[in-house]
Every structure is written in structure tokens, then in C-alpha cells.
Design a protein around this motif. Sequence first.
Motif, PDB file in Angstrom:
ATOM      1  N   LEU A 137       0.757  -1.165   0.038  1.00 17.55           N
ATOM      2  CA  LEU A 137       0.059   0.100   0.134  1.00 17.55           C
ATOM      3  C   LEU A 137       0.919   1.091  -0.134  1.00 17.55           C
ATOM      4  N   LEU A 138       2.084   1.221   0.970  1.00 10.37           N
ATOM      5  CA  LEU A 138       2.805   2.320   0.784  1.00 10.37           C
ATOM      6  C   LEU A 138       3.492   2.494  -0.475  1.00 10.37           C
ATOM      7  N   GLU A 139       3.857   1.484  -1.303  1.00 10.56           N
ATOM      8  CA  GLU A 139       4.486   1.754  -2.692  1.00 10.56           C
ATOM      9  C   GLU A 139       3.437   2.165  -3.591  1.00 10.56           C
ATOM     10  N   ARG A 140       2.067   1.775  -3.635  1.00 12.49           N
ATOM     11  CA  ARG A 140       1.075   2.132  -4.375  1.00 12.49           C
ATOM     12  C   ARG A 140       0.888   3.912  -4.043  1.00 12.49           C
ATOM     13  N   GLN A 141       0.945   3.990  -2.896  1.00 10.04           N
ATOM     14  CA  GLN A 141       0.693   5.637  -2.671  1.00 10.04           C
ATOM     15  C   GLN A 141       1.607   6.579  -3.047  1.00 10.04           C
ATOM     16  N   ARG A 142       2.876   5.953  -3.187  1.00 11.28           N
ATOM     17  CA  ARG A 142       4.048   6.620  -3.638  1.00 11.28           C
ATOM     18  C   ARG A 142       3.749   6.603  -5.063  1.00 11.28           C
ATOM     19  N   GLU A 143       3.405   5.712  -5.841  1.00 10.18           N
ATOM     20  CA  GLU A 143       3.046   6.005  -7.086  1.00 10.18           C
ATOM     21  C   GLU A 143       2.051   6.860  -7.791  1.00 10.18           C
ATOM     22  N   LEU A 150      -4.315  12.419  -6.609  1.00 13.38           N
ATOM     23  CA  LEU A 150      -4.507  12.675  -5.184  1.00 13.38           C
ATOM     24  C   LEU A 150      -5.612  12.046  -4.591  1.00 13.38           C
ATOM     25  N   ALA A 151      -6.722  11.855  -5.301  1.00 16.19           N
ATOM     26  CA  ALA A 151      -7.924  11.190  -5.066  1.00 16.19           C
ATOM     27  C   ALA A 151      -7.526   9.583  -4.750  1.00 16.19           C
ATOM     28  N   GLY A 152      -6.890   9.071  -5.672  1.00 17.08           N
ATOM     29  CA  GLY A 152      -6.332   7.588  -5.423  1.00 17.08           C
ATOM     30  C   GLY A 152      -5.469   7.581  -4.185  1.00 17.08           C
ATOM     31  N   ALA A 153      -4.447   8.444  -3.982  1.00 17.13           N
ATOM     32  CA  ALA A 153      -3.656   8.730  -2.807  1.00 17.13           C
ATOM     33  C   ALA A 153      -4.490   8.804  -1.590  1.00 17.13           C
ATOM     34  N   ALA A 154      -5.675   9.385  -1.479  1.00 16.79           N
ATOM     35  CA  ALA A 154      -6.481   9.501  -0.244  1.00 16.79           C
ATOM     36  C   ALA A 154      -7.062   8.178   0.016  1.00 16.79           C
ATOM     37  N   VAL A 155      -7.518   7.472  -1.172  1.00 14.60           N
ATOM     38  CA  VAL A 155      -8.050   6.145  -0.941  1.00 14.60           C
ATOM     39  C   VAL A 155      -7.134   5.054  -0.132  1.00 14.60           C
ATOM     40  N   THR A 156      -5.886   5.082  -0.814  1.00 16.85           N
ATOM     41  CA  THR A 156      -4.766   4.218  -0.333  1.00 16.85           C
ATOM     42  C   THR A 156      -4.383   4.732   1.088  1.00 16.85           C
ATOM     43  N   ASP A 157      -4.439   5.899   1.244  1.00 17.94           N
ATOM     44  CA  ASP A 157      -4.155   6.557   2.729  1.00 17.94           C
ATOM     45  C   ASP A 157      -5.182   5.767   3.709  1.00 17.94           C
ATOM     46  N   ARG A 158      -6.357   5.796   3.470  1.00 17.86           N
ATOM     47  CA  ARG A 158      -7.413   5.075   4.241  1.00 17.86           C
ATOM     48  C   ARG A 158      -7.325   3.710   4.210  1.00 17.86           C
ATOM     49  N   ARG A 181     -15.469   5.445   6.977  1.00 21.25           N
ATOM     50  CA  ARG A 181     -14.879   5.619   5.439  1.00 21.25           C
ATOM     51  C   ARG A 181     -15.126   6.929   4.907  1.00 21.25           C
ATOM     52  N   ASP A 182     -16.412   7.077   4.334  1.00 25.00           N
ATOM     53  CA  ASP A 182     -16.813   7.953   3.519  1.00 25.00           C
ATOM     54  C   ASP A 182     -16.605   9.330   4.206  1.00 25.00           C
ATOM     55  N   ARG A 183     -16.602   9.682   5.523  1.00 25.77           N
ATOM     56  CA  ARG A 183     -16.080  10.988   5.801  1.00 25.77           C
ATOM     57  C   ARG A 183     -14.678  11.072   5.737  1.00 25.77           C
ATOM     58  N   GLN A 184     -13.803   9.892   6.298  1.00 26.24           N
ATOM     59  CA  GLN A 184     -12.666  10.090   6.170  1.00 26.24           C
ATOM     60  C   GLN A 184     -12.069  10.338   4.561  1.00 26.24           C
ATOM     61  N   LEU A 185     -12.626   9.970   3.568  1.00 27.15           N
ATOM     62  CA  LEU A 185     -12.239   9.916   2.251  1.00 27.15           C
ATOM     63  C   LEU A 185     -12.519  11.237   1.699  1.00 27.15           C
ATOM     64  N   ARG A 186     -13.742  11.790   2.018  1.00 25.73           N
ATOM     65  CA  ARG A 186     -14.260  13.083   1.752  1.00 25.73           C
ATOM     66  C   ARG A 186     -13.237  14.118   2.289  1.00 25.73           C
ATOM     67  N   MET A 187     -13.124  14.077   3.513  1.00 25.64           N
ATOM     68  CA  MET A 187     -12.036  14.922   4.313  1.00 25.64           C
ATOM     69  C   MET A 187     -10.618  14.906   3.446  1.00 25.64           C
ATOM     70  N   GLY A 188      -9.975  13.619   3.159  1.00 24.41           N
ATOM     71  CA  GLY A 188      -8.820  13.235   2.746  1.00 24.41           C
ATOM     72  C   GLY A 188      -8.460  13.705   1.294  1.00 24.41           C
ATOM     73  N   VAL A 189      -9.758  13.556   0.512  1.00 23.34           N
ATOM     74  CA  VAL A 189      -9.707  14.371  -0.996  1.00 23.34           C
ATOM     75  C   VAL A 189      -9.235  15.738  -0.734  1.00 23.34           C
ATOM     76  N   ALA A 190     -10.136  16.395   0.171  1.00 18.53           N
ATOM     77  CA  ALA A 190     -10.147  17.700   0.412  1.00 18.53           C
ATOM     78  C   ALA A 190      -8.816  18.149   0.666  1.00 18.53           C
ATOM     79  N   ALA A 200       3.888  14.276   0.862  1.00 23.40           N
ATOM     80  CA  ALA A 200       5.199  13.670   1.274  1.00 23.40           C
ATOM     81  C   ALA A 200       5.314  13.381   2.996  1.00 23.40           C
ATOM     82  N   LYS A 201       4.720  14.498   3.537  1.00 20.76           N
ATOM     83  CA  LYS A 201       4.525  14.112   5.096  1.00 20.76           C
ATOM     84  C   LYS A 201       3.933  12.984   5.221  1.00 20.76           C
ATOM     85  N   THR A 202       2.603  12.663   4.769  1.00 15.59           N
ATOM     86  CA  THR A 202       1.842  11.331   4.818  1.00 15.59           C
ATOM     87  C   THR A 202       2.474  10.342   4.555  1.00 15.59           C
ATOM     88  N   LEU A 203       3.599  10.113   3.480  1.00 18.53           N
ATOM     89  CA  LEU A 203       4.417   9.144   3.177  1.00 18.53           C
ATOM     90  C   LEU A 203       5.369   8.754   4.120  1.00 18.53           C
TER      91      LEU A 203
END
Length: 241
Positions: A137-143, A150-158, A181-190, A200-203
Motif C-alpha cells: 500500500l505504501l508503494e502504491r501511494q508513492r506511485e 491525489l484522490a487515489g492517494a487519499a483512498v490508499t491512505d485510508r 470511511r466516507d467521511r474520511q475519504l471526503r476529508m482526505g480528498v479535500a 510527502a509528510k503522509t508518506l
Amino acid sequence: MRTCCIYAVLMPYPSPSPSLAAPGSSALAVKQPPAADRVYTHVKQGVLDRRYEGGTLLTEGELAEAVGVSRTPVREALLRLEVEGLIRLYPKKGALVLPVSSQEIADVVETRMLVEQHAVRKVVPASPTLIARLEELLERQREQAAAGDLAGAAVTDRCFHAEIVRSGGNEILSRLYDQLRDRQLRMGVAIMHSHPDRIAKTLTEHAAILDALRTGDAEAAADIVHQHVDWFSHLARGEVR
């Protein structure tokens, strides 16, 4: 894709594959999901990926035309979304997409802090399966970050955090966490769109959590989770540090 990611996003309904058509037919007769489900998916995905921002007024006619259905299933779908707290219905006007409130942010952050710190302690010593999954998952988020997805990175973060919670073995806590999950994703994408440099800090923090789990240091992992979620709460409130 694992369970935590399957339910993290609403995937669009796939188009029928011509190769699966019955002999002698020009198109495959595939039973589509009910009209209300298609409207529900369309609107919910639009809210989560910010095509429909907080404060947007959606009308039944516009949605019916966008999805290609009558107004009756639109009403049914909007009632479901109102129950989930994503919209508010106004008779004869439409549906207002509700902005994320400061109370909602506080509630999500408090719940995340309690569940995730408990779970990360509980999974120590971490299994090789969990370590491998988090590495993936970490490698996917880096990619995704490198590609600007950014939307995909937010999903992978979750998914990264949900995998740890799921591995704790407490099904009740896992279900509770999934309700966020829905609330997290909405906030994360924003957050990702407002502060794209913060990926970069998240990674870095995900890598630190993974390192702590590799070494079996439960308290270090819990401390990093606390810093990570606390940082998220400040960004979600607009208090960039």
C-alpha cells in the motif's frame, strides 16, 4: 484488492464486454443495477471526489438527466444519502450537499485516534502478511503521489490504516472504523487538493509506522499514529502548521 479498499470507494458500474455476448446477439443483455442504486452511486461518488462540493444544490431533474432515469428513483436515492448525512433535502428545491462541519471533523478525529492507536498496539508483533500488505500500500501511494493522483492517494491512505485496524482481529472495531470511511475519504480528498505538498509528510509517517511495526515497537507506532492523525485534524480544520 482487499476488503478495506473495495469498500473505500464506489466504483462505477462496468460496461458489458462485447466478447461475452451470446452467439447471434449484437449486444449482451446485462441486468443493470436498480435505477435508485445508480443514482445513489453517481451522487455519492460526486460528493466524495468533490465534483459536488459542500453547498452545491442538486435538483431531481438534473440528476435524472445525468443518470438517465426518471425522478422517482432519484428521490429514493436522495433519501438514502440524507440518512447518511451527506445531503439535506429541501422540498421543491432539491438536495443541498452538506459541507464538512467542524464537529464532524472533531468526531472523526477522536474516533480515529482511539481505534487506530489501540489497533496498532494490538497487532504487535506484526505478522509477515500485514507487513507485506502495508509495504504494498505504501508503494502504491508513492506511485499515486508521483502521478498526481491525489484522490487515489487519499483512498490508499485510508486503506493503509484500515488494514492495521482489520488485522487487530476485533470485528466490532473494524465495522466501527468502516463506518468512518466516507467521511474520511471526503476529508482526505479535500486535504490532498488543498495541500498537495503534504502528501510527502503522509508518506514519511506511513513509512515510520511501518518501520515501528517491523521492529515490534508498539509504543513508537502508537506515537506516530497520534502525530499523524493530529496533523490530519489540523489540516482538516484549515489550521496548517
